[in-house]
Design an enzyme around this catalytic site. Structure first.
Site, short mmCIF file in Angstrom:
data_model
loop_
_atom_site.label_atom_id
_atom_site.label_comp_id
_atom_site.label_asym_id
_atom_site.label_seq_id
_atom_site.Cartn_x
_atom_site.Cartn_y
_atom_site.Cartn_z
N ASP A 11 49.94 41.20 39.88
CA ASP A 11 50.14 42.30 40.85
C ASP A 11 49.49 41.92 42.19
O ASP A 11 48.54 42.57 42.62
CB ASP A 11 49.57 43.63 40.32
CG ASP A 11 48.08 43.58 40.01
OD1 ASP A 11 47.54 42.47 39.84
OD2 ASP A 11 47.43 44.65 39.96
N ASP A 16 45.02 37.74 42.65
CA ASP A 16 46.25 37.30 41.99
C ASP A 16 46.90 36.17 42.80
O ASP A 16 47.47 35.24 42.22
CB ASP A 16 47.27 38.45 41.92
CG ASP A 16 46.77 39.65 41.16
OD1 ASP A 16 47.09 39.80 39.98
OD2 ASP A 16 46.01 40.44 41.77
N ASN A 40 47.68 46.75 41.85
CA ASN A 40 46.97 46.76 43.13
C ASN A 40 47.76 47.52 44.20
O ASN A 40 47.18 48.12 45.11
CB ASN A 40 46.70 45.33 43.60
CG ASN A 40 45.61 44.68 42.77
OD1 ASN A 40 44.68 45.35 42.33
ND2 ASN A 40 45.72 43.38 42.54
N THR A 124 47.38 39.12 34.91
CA THR A 124 46.29 39.37 35.86
C THR A 124 46.42 40.76 36.48
O THR A 124 45.87 41.03 37.55
CB THR A 124 46.23 38.28 36.97
OG1 THR A 124 47.47 38.31 37.69
CG2 THR A 124 45.98 36.91 36.40
N PHE A 165 39.75 48.02 36.05
CA PHE A 165 41.02 48.47 36.65
C PHE A 165 42.26 48.14 35.80
O PHE A 165 43.06 49.01 35.49
CB PHE A 165 41.16 47.88 38.06
CG PHE A 165 42.41 48.30 38.78
CD1 PHE A 165 42.53 49.56 39.35
CD2 PHE A 165 43.49 47.43 38.89
CE1 PHE A 165 43.69 49.95 40.00
CE2 PHE A 165 44.65 47.80 39.54
CZ PHE A 165 44.75 49.08 40.10
N ASN A 166 42.46 46.86 35.45
CA ASN A 166 43.71 46.46 34.80
C ASN A 166 43.93 47.19 33.47
O ASN A 166 45.07 47.50 33.11
CB ASN A 166 43.75 44.94 34.54
CG ASN A 166 43.89 44.16 35.83
OD1 ASN A 166 44.33 44.71 36.84
ND2 ASN A 166 43.51 42.89 35.80
N GLN A 227 35.60 44.73 49.44
CA GLN A 227 34.77 44.78 48.23
C GLN A 227 33.36 45.23 48.59
O GLN A 227 32.74 45.99 47.85
CB GLN A 227 34.69 43.39 47.57
CG GLN A 227 35.98 42.92 46.93
CD GLN A 227 36.15 43.40 45.50
OE1 GLN A 227 35.31 44.12 44.97
NE2 GLN A 227 37.25 43.01 44.88
N HIS A 239 38.32 37.52 40.60
CA HIS A 239 38.59 37.74 39.18
C HIS A 239 39.74 36.89 38.61
O HIS A 239 39.56 36.16 37.63
CB HIS A 239 39.01 39.20 38.95
CG HIS A 239 38.09 40.24 39.48
ND1 HIS A 239 36.91 40.57 38.85
CD2 HIS A 239 38.18 41.07 40.55
CE1 HIS A 239 36.33 41.56 39.51
NE2 HIS A 239 37.07 41.87 40.55
N ASP A 240 40.94 37.07 39.18
CA ASP A 240 42.15 36.65 38.45
C ASP A 240 42.32 35.15 38.22
O ASP A 240 42.82 34.75 37.15
CB ASP A 240 43.40 37.18 39.18
CG ASP A 240 43.50 38.70 39.05
OD1 ASP A 240 42.88 39.26 38.13
OD2 ASP A 240 44.21 39.31 39.87
C1 BDR Z 1 41.32 43.40 38.62
O1 BDR Z 1 41.80 44.52 39.35
C2 BDR Z 1 42.56 44.11 40.45
O2 BDR Z 1 42.23 44.84 41.59
C3 BDR Z 1 42.29 42.63 40.64
O3 BDR Z 1 43.45 41.97 41.12
C4 BDR Z 1 41.94 42.17 39.25
O4 BDR Z 1 43.09 41.81 38.52
C5 BDR Z 1 39.81 43.43 38.64
O5 BDR Z 1 39.34 44.61 38.07
CA CA Z 2 45.23 41.51 39.61
#
Ligand code: BDR
Ligand code: CA
Length: 306
Positions: A11, A16, A40, A124, A165-166, A227, A239-240
């Site tokens: 996303d 990503d 996202n 991701t 989140f994911n 952030q 993260h991804d």
């Molecule tokens: C995840 O949430 C999204 O905002 C980022 O792309 C990542 O996949 C981190 O919590």
């Molecule tokens: Ca992501």
């Protein structure tokens, strides 16, 4: 040595975007298909971003299909606070021709899997498309080597105290994937929040004289600012790409066998990845990361994107 075949469901999304860059420029991986999910940003925005990125990486030949515009049962949740209105604020792409695969995201996943063996499915974003694919055709299980996802945490979440989140966006989809019996590798906040895009990292990347270096620096400036403002972190966690780095270089992450259950309740615990060592193990969970090696892999691939 033959390359590891992967499908990337994403996303984009700043982090990503870098995961996609690595998938396109890695010597170890063969990227078979890309699907997009709502997360996202809305599905139209994440798809447009994926299309722009694939074109920018000269990989418009890789099939790209739009996935589901909503989670399986819950209302859509997006994250413009971090990724901006476009979902990828900070970089302006040339105008590319819009060309998506004619299939829905989950159908492209099914067809790609049935035409291949031993495929690793990397997610991701929210796991909606993979869950839909598994629900529509259970035969695909035999074609999946492993699911590798960025999501969850062995500790606290980032959107709620309980959830990342994911997983929070579509807990029901994550639950379908986590209970599918397919080998699963989870890279969650407990490791990805250690991989910070510090000013030193951005400074180092700005010395890389490639289009990849330029893309990274421009995206990370916005990502970091958001952030810091939103989560109060000292820098943004990348993260991804952890998913892809773990496939390219086995020395970067340490995994431990655990039992992971997804909380699909309607309480404040929704989306929590409940991890324990004591129940039967169903997931390999990343518990340690070698941060220095991680950045080496990222920079190596930024250099290749000329
Ligand atoms: C995840 O949430 C999204 O905002 C980022 O792309 C990542 O996949 C981190 O919590
Ligand atoms: Ca992501």
């Amino acid at each position: 040595m033959s390359k590891r075949k992967i499908i990337l469901d994403c996303d984009p999304g700043h982090d990503d975007a870098i995961a996609l860059l690595l998938s396109c420029y890695s010597d170890e991986l063969e990227l078979l298909a890309v699907t997009t999910c709502a997360g996202n940003q809305t599905i139209d925005k994440t798809s447009k971003n994926a299309l722009n990125l694939l074109n920018f990486f000269n990989k418009s030949n890789i099939p790209l299909a739009k996935g589901s515009s909503t989670p399986l049962v819950r209302k859509i949740m997006t994250c413009p606070e971090i990724h901006g209105e476009s979902g990828l604020d900070g970089f302006t792409f040339p105008l590319y021709k819009e060309q998506y695969d004619y299939r829905k995201g989950y159908q492209l996943i099914i067809d790609t899997l049935l035409n291949n063996e031993e495929v690793t499915v990397v997610t991701t974003g929210p796991m909606t498309n993979l869950a839909l694919a598994l629900s529509h055709n259970s035969r695909i299980k035999n074609h999946i080597k492993e699911i590798v996802l960025m999501g969850g945490s062995t500790g606290e979440g980032n959107i709620t105290k309980a959830a990342e989140f994911n997983i929070l966006v579509d807990p029901e989809a994550a639950n379908i994937c986590f209970t599918s019996g397919i080998p699963l590798r989870m890279l969650g906040l407990n490791v990805t929040r250690q991989i910070l895009v510090t000013d030193e990292v951005v400074n180092e990347a700005s010395k890389i004289p490639t289009r990849g270096g330029d893309l990274f620096v421009k995206l990370m400036k916005v990502f970091n600012k958001n952030q810091r403002g939103f989560f109060g972190l000292s820098a943004g966690p990348l993260h991804d790409p952890a998913t892809i780095v773990s496939l390219i270089n086995k020395d970067v992450f340490t995994f431990e066998d655990m039992n992971v259950q997804i909380d699909i309740s309607d309480t404040d615990q929704a989306g929590k990845t409940i991890c324990s060592y004591n129940e039967p193990h169903n997931v390999k969970v990343a518990t340690k990361v070698n941060v220095e090696l991680y950045w080496k892999e990222i920079f190596k691939h930024l250099r290749r994107c000329k």
